[in-house]
Design a protein around this motif. Structure first.
Motif, PDB file in Angstrom:
ATOM      1  N   ASP A  89      16.834  -5.727 -24.801  1.00 18.15           N
ATOM      2  CA  ASP A  89      18.176  -5.553 -24.053  1.00 18.15           C
ATOM      3  C   ASP A  89      18.820  -4.152 -24.494  1.00 18.15           C
ATOM      4  O   ASP A  89      19.587  -3.610 -23.725  1.00 18.15           O
ATOM      5  N   LYS A 142      12.992  -1.882 -17.704  1.00 19.69           N
ATOM      6  CA  LYS A 142      13.800  -2.584 -16.738  1.00 19.69           C
ATOM      7  C   LYS A 142      13.182  -3.537 -15.946  1.00 19.69           C
ATOM      8  O   LYS A 142      13.477  -4.510 -15.554  1.00 19.69           O
ATOM      9  N   GLU A 143      11.576  -3.514 -15.613  1.00 19.76           N
ATOM     10  CA  GLU A 143      10.698  -4.353 -14.859  1.00 19.76           C
ATOM     11  C   GLU A 143      10.482  -5.526 -15.645  1.00 19.76           C
ATOM     12  O   GLU A 143      10.514  -6.685 -15.318  1.00 19.76           O
ATOM     13  N   ASP A 163      16.188   1.904 -19.772  1.00 14.33           N
ATOM     14  CA  ASP A 163      15.344   1.266 -18.481  1.00 14.33           C
ATOM     15  C   ASP A 163      14.065   1.913 -18.290  1.00 14.33           C
ATOM     16  O   ASP A 163      12.801   1.004 -17.986  1.00 14.33           O
ATOM     17  N   ASP A 164      13.494   3.030 -18.837  1.00 17.45           N
ATOM     18  CA  ASP A 164      12.330   3.651 -18.451  1.00 17.45           C
ATOM     19  C   ASP A 164      11.351   3.672 -19.626  1.00 17.45           C
ATOM     20  O   ASP A 164      10.285   4.030 -19.537  1.00 17.45           O
ATOM     21  N   THR A 173       7.970  -0.820 -17.253  1.00 22.87           N
ATOM     22  CA  THR A 173       9.093  -0.305 -17.884  1.00 22.87           C
ATOM     23  C   THR A 173       9.841  -1.276 -18.262  1.00 22.87           C
ATOM     24  O   THR A 173       9.888  -2.675 -18.118  1.00 22.87           O
ATOM     25  N   ARG A 226      12.750  -6.903 -18.221  1.00 20.37           N
ATOM     26  CA  ARG A 226      14.012  -7.620 -18.031  1.00 20.37           C
ATOM     27  C   ARG A 226      13.886  -8.205 -16.690  1.00 20.37           C
ATOM     28  O   ARG A 226      14.460  -9.448 -16.560  1.00 20.37           O
TER      29      ARG A 226
END
Length: 161
Positions: free
Chosen positions: A80, A145-146, A84-85, A143, A148
């Motif tokens: 968390d 983000k992916e 994101d990258d 990544t 999560r």
């Protein structure tokens, strides 16, 4: 079939997403495919993703025989707080060699040093490709983000069941 699951410090191994402030951890396979496969005695990959920088940092510290800290273990499991990258790499938790309910149990039983070493063993197990999977069929880097999004989708599926 591959099981991709995550385990929070307080959830059983089939839980898929971490609570907002808790680290996520995946420990050996549960979901339907894995349950079915284990009944048949088939070992199913137990894929989890860890931050690339964190696992590389742990590997470097272990190589230098430096002591691991709780922060090192948390860095492997907390998604968390990542950008994101941030690159996430797959590990196969079968390489740990035993099942744990959660991160807390792993640290309690193995200690901080042992838990960090367990994640490195899981990375080495994945890299060894003991199942002989074709390169294009193996889990790929993604990544934060992916990852999560994967966890959120699995959490939503878990809530529906």
């Amino acid at each position: 079939a591959q099981a991709v699951l995550a385990l929070s410090p307080r959830r059983r191994c089939c839980a898929a997403s971490p609570p907002a402030a808790s680290p996520a951890l995946l420990l050996p396979a549960a979901m339907a495919d894995a349950d079915h496969a284990s009944e048949e005695g088939i070992e199913v990959p137990n894929i989890f993703y860890v931050p690339k920088k964190a696992i590389e940092g742990v590997a470097a510290k272990l190589k230098k025989k430096e002591a691991m800290t709780e922060a090192d273990v948390e860095a492997l499991t907390a998604v968390d707080t990542l950008a994101d990258d941030e690159a996430m790499v797959p590990v196969d938790m079968r390489g740990v060699g035993e099942d744990f309910e959660d991160v807390e149990e792993m640290v309690k039983k193995l200690g901080t040093q042992g838990a960090a070493e367990a994640f490195l063993k899981a990375k080495e197990y994945f890299d060894a490709n003991k199942d002989g999977e074709e390169a294009d069929e193996r889990p790929k880097e993604m990544t934060a983000k992916e990852w999560r999004a994967v966890l959120a989708a699995e959490d939503a599926e878990g809530e529906e069941e």
